[in-house]
Design a protein around this motif. Sequence first.
Motif, PDB file in Angstrom:
ATOM      1  N   ARG A   1       0.830  -1.209   0.000  1.00  0.00           N
ATOM      2  CA  ARG A   1       0.000   0.000   0.000  1.00  0.00           C
ATOM      3  C   ARG A   1       0.864   1.259   0.000  1.00  0.00           C
ATOM      4  NH1 ARG A   1      -5.674  -0.324   1.359  1.00  0.00           N
ATOM      5  NH2 ARG A   1      -6.250  -2.509   1.573  1.00  0.00           N
ATOM      6  N   THR A   2       1.962   1.231   0.748  1.00  0.00           N
ATOM      7  CA  THR A   2       2.867   2.380   0.780  1.00  0.00           C
ATOM      8  C   THR A   2       3.488   2.610  -0.586  1.00  0.00           C
ATOM      9  OG1 THR A   2       3.351   1.913   3.102  1.00  0.00           O
ATOM     10  CG2 THR A   2       4.881   3.344   1.951  1.00  0.00           C
ATOM     11  N   SER A   3       3.931   1.532  -1.241  1.00  0.00           N
ATOM     12  CA  SER A   3       4.536   1.694  -2.568  1.00  0.00           C
ATOM     13  C   SER A   3       3.501   2.175  -3.586  1.00  0.00           C
ATOM     14  CB  SER A   3       5.180   0.391  -3.026  1.00  0.00           C
ATOM     15  OG  SER A   3       4.207  -0.599  -3.218  1.00  0.00           O
ATOM     16  N   ILE A   4       2.268   1.726  -3.481  1.00  0.00           N
ATOM     17  CA  ILE A   4       1.211   2.194  -4.378  1.00  0.00           C
ATOM     18  C   ILE A   4       0.980   3.686  -4.172  1.00  0.00           C
ATOM     19  CG2 ILE A   4      -1.279   2.073  -4.829  1.00  0.00           C
ATOM     20  CD1 ILE A   4      -1.080  -0.950  -4.379  1.00  0.00           C
ATOM     21  N   THR A   5       0.962   4.125  -2.923  1.00  0.00           N
ATOM     22  CA  THR A   5       0.760   5.541  -2.630  1.00  0.00           C
ATOM     23  C   THR A   5       1.914   6.378  -3.182  1.00  0.00           C
ATOM     24  OG1 THR A   5      -0.436   4.930  -0.623  1.00  0.00           O
ATOM     25  CG2 THR A   5       0.335   7.201  -0.773  1.00  0.00           C
ATOM     26  N   GLN A   6       3.149   5.892  -3.024  1.00  0.00           N
ATOM     27  CA  GLN A   6       4.302   6.615  -3.559  1.00  0.00           C
ATOM     28  C   GLN A   6       4.226   6.714  -5.078  1.00  0.00           C
ATOM     29  OE1 GLN A   6       7.650   4.472  -2.020  1.00  0.00           O
ATOM     30  NE2 GLN A   6       7.640   5.549  -0.053  1.00  0.00           N
ATOM     31  N   MET A   7       3.880   5.629  -5.737  1.00  0.00           N
ATOM     32  CA  MET A   7       3.767   5.651  -7.193  1.00  0.00           C
ATOM     33  C   MET A   7       2.660   6.606  -7.646  1.00  0.00           C
ATOM     34  SD  MET A   7       5.936   4.075  -8.790  1.00  0.00           S
ATOM     35  CE  MET A   7       6.975   2.685  -8.999  1.00  0.00           C
ATOM     36  N   THR A   8       1.554   6.606  -6.932  1.00  0.00           N
ATOM     37  CA  THR A   8       0.466   7.513  -7.277  1.00  0.00           C
ATOM     38  C   THR A   8       0.922   8.961  -7.161  1.00  0.00           C
ATOM     39  OG1 THR A   8      -1.116   5.876  -6.454  1.00  0.00           O
ATOM     40  CG2 THR A   8      -1.930   8.117  -6.753  1.00  0.00           C
ATOM     41  N   ASN A   9       1.669   9.276  -6.095  1.00  0.00           N
ATOM     42  CA  ASN A   9       2.188  10.637  -5.927  1.00  0.00           C
ATOM     43  C   ASN A   9       3.149  10.995  -7.055  1.00  0.00           C
ATOM     44  OD1 ASN A   9       0.711  11.047  -3.607  1.00  0.00           O
ATOM     45  ND2 ASN A   9       2.372  10.491  -2.233  1.00  0.00           N
ATOM     46  N   GLN A  10       4.028  10.071  -7.439  1.00  0.00           N
ATOM     47  CA  GLN A  10       4.962  10.336  -8.533  1.00  0.00           C
ATOM     48  C   GLN A  10       4.217  10.550  -9.849  1.00  0.00           C
ATOM     49  OE1 GLN A  10       7.723   7.085  -8.618  1.00  0.00           O
ATOM     50  NE2 GLN A  10       8.874   7.798  -6.834  1.00  0.00           N
ATOM     51  N   ILE A  11       3.190   9.761 -10.100  1.00  0.00           N
ATOM     52  CA  ILE A  11       2.393   9.911 -11.324  1.00  0.00           C
ATOM     53  C   ILE A  11       1.713  11.272 -11.336  1.00  0.00           C
ATOM     54  CG2 ILE A  11       0.327   9.070 -12.518  1.00  0.00           C
ATOM     55  CD1 ILE A  11       1.198   6.238 -11.684  1.00  0.00           C
ATOM     56  N   THR A  12       1.170  11.688 -10.210  1.00  0.00           N
ATOM     57  CA  THR A  12       0.497  12.984 -10.117  1.00  0.00           C
ATOM     58  C   THR A  12       1.484  14.120 -10.382  1.00  0.00           C
ATOM     59  OG1 THR A  12      -1.028  12.045  -8.499  1.00  0.00           O
ATOM     60  CG2 THR A  12      -0.930  14.438  -8.633  1.00  0.00           C
ATOM     61  N   GLU A  13       2.678  14.032  -9.781  1.00  0.00           N
ATOM     62  CA  GLU A  13       3.693  15.065 -10.000  1.00  0.00           C
ATOM     63  C   GLU A  13       4.126  15.102 -11.459  1.00  0.00           C
ATOM     64  OE1 GLU A  13       6.854  14.205  -7.298  1.00  0.00           O
ATOM     65  OE2 GLU A  13       5.675  14.730  -5.523  1.00  0.00           O
ATOM     66  N   THR A  14       4.308  13.945 -12.069  1.00  0.00           N
ATOM     67  CA  THR A  14       4.712  13.884 -13.472  1.00  0.00           C
ATOM     68  C   THR A  14       3.629  14.465 -14.376  1.00  0.00           C
ATOM     69  OG1 THR A  14       5.976  11.885 -12.981  1.00  0.00           O
ATOM     70  CG2 THR A  14       5.537  12.351 -15.287  1.00  0.00           C
ATOM     71  N   GLN A  15       2.379  14.143 -14.086  1.00  0.00           N
ATOM     72  CA  GLN A  15       1.278  14.702 -14.877  1.00  0.00           C
ATOM     73  C   GLN A  15       1.213  16.219 -14.734  1.00  0.00           C
ATOM     74  OE1 GLN A  15      -2.140  12.498 -13.496  1.00  0.00           O
ATOM     75  NE2 GLN A  15      -1.913  10.926 -15.069  1.00  0.00           N
ATOM     76  N   ALA A  16       1.499  16.732 -13.542  1.00  0.00           N
ATOM     77  CA  ALA A  16       1.492  18.184 -13.333  1.00  0.00           C
ATOM     78  C   ALA A  16       2.602  18.853 -14.146  1.00  0.00           C
ATOM     79  CB  ALA A  16       1.644  18.505 -11.854  1.00  0.00           C
ATOM     80  N   THR A  17       3.806  18.259 -14.152  1.00  0.00           N
ATOM     81  CA  THR A  17       4.895  18.848 -14.931  1.00  0.00           C
ATOM     82  C   THR A  17       4.604  18.755 -16.431  1.00  0.00           C
ATOM     83  OG1 THR A  17       6.124  16.756 -14.854  1.00  0.00           O
ATOM     84  CG2 THR A  17       6.665  18.408 -13.191  1.00  0.00           C
ATOM     85  N   ILE A  18       4.001  17.653 -16.886  1.00  0.00           N
ATOM     86  CA  ILE A  18       3.633  17.528 -18.301  1.00  0.00           C
ATOM     87  C   ILE A  18       2.623  18.599 -18.678  1.00  0.00           C
ATOM     88  CG2 ILE A  18       2.386  16.069 -19.945  1.00  0.00           C
ATOM     89  CD1 ILE A  18       3.731  13.647 -18.621  1.00  0.00           C
ATOM     90  N   GLN A  19       1.654  18.846 -17.819  1.00  0.00           N
ATOM     91  CA  GLN A  19       0.648  19.855 -18.098  1.00  0.00           C
ATOM     92  C   GLN A  19       1.283  21.249 -18.155  1.00  0.00           C
ATOM     93  OE1 GLN A  19      -2.604  19.792 -15.355  1.00  0.00           O
ATOM     94  NE2 GLN A  19      -3.851  21.212 -16.542  1.00  0.00           N
ATOM     95  N   GLU A  20       2.228  21.531 -17.252  1.00  0.00           N
ATOM     96  CA  GLU A  20       2.928  22.816 -17.279  1.00  0.00           C
ATOM     97  C   GLU A  20       3.708  22.976 -18.585  1.00  0.00           C
ATOM     98  OE1 GLU A  20       5.414  23.072 -13.841  1.00  0.00           O
ATOM     99  OE2 GLU A  20       3.726  23.096 -12.450  1.00  0.00           O
ATOM    100  N   LYS A  21       4.400  21.917 -19.016  1.00  0.00           N
ATOM    101  CA  LYS A  21       5.179  21.974 -20.259  1.00  0.00           C
ATOM    102  C   LYS A  21       4.262  22.179 -21.467  1.00  0.00           C
ATOM    103  CE  LYS A  21       9.162  20.943 -18.344  1.00  0.00           C
ATOM    104  NZ  LYS A  21      10.272  21.846 -18.270  1.00  0.00           N
ATOM    105  N   GLU A  22       3.108  21.513 -21.476  1.00  0.00           N
ATOM    106  CA  GLU A  22       2.169  21.680 -22.586  1.00  0.00           C
ATOM    107  C   GLU A  22       1.632  23.102 -22.638  1.00  0.00           C
ATOM    108  OE1 GLU A  22      -0.753  18.639 -21.949  1.00  0.00           O
ATOM    109  OE2 GLU A  22       0.423  17.105 -22.997  1.00  0.00           O
ATOM    110  N   GLU A  23       1.325  23.688 -21.473  1.00  0.00           N
ATOM    111  CA  GLU A  23       0.855  25.068 -21.427  1.00  0.00           C
ATOM    112  C   GLU A  23       1.944  26.025 -21.911  1.00  0.00           C
ATOM    113  OE1 GLU A  23      -0.461  25.787 -17.441  1.00  0.00           O
ATOM    114  OE2 GLU A  23      -2.232  24.507 -17.645  1.00  0.00           O
TER     115      GLU A  23
END
Length: 133
Positions: free
Chosen positions: A73-95
């Motif tokens: 569960r801890t590793s799933i939570t960490q991966m989810t946080n990393q995915i969210t951060e990566t999606q945020a940076t991708i969205q910033e780059k696209e903008e």
Amino acid sequence: MAELKKMEDFQYDIPVMDEPVIGPDNEPKVQRNVDLPQSPKRKLRNISLLEKAIGFLLLVAIIGIAILTIQVRTSITQMTNQITETQATIQEKEESALKLEQQKNELSKADRIKEVAKNKGLSDNIENIKKVK
């Protein structure tokens, strides 16, 4: 109809008070096996070594599964946080890319290029202009 059950008739012999009652003195006293509450040590003595080993292994397995579940569960939570951060940076780059594309389109308009050229002292040379179809 229901029949009444026949009860056996008992005859009670009541000893006469004048005669002394003679009881059997020579009868051995028999100890009855009475289940007394046992202490935990006595209960553990009745359990075989195999049963103790199986119980211990079961306890270790349950604790191991609990720890493994928490770790997953801890590793799933960490991966989810990393995915969210990566999606945020991708969205910033696209903008950022979209804004730069808009600036490029605004700066590359033909009217603006002619205006900048006139300000710098350049003129149109119609002989050098070729139209491509």
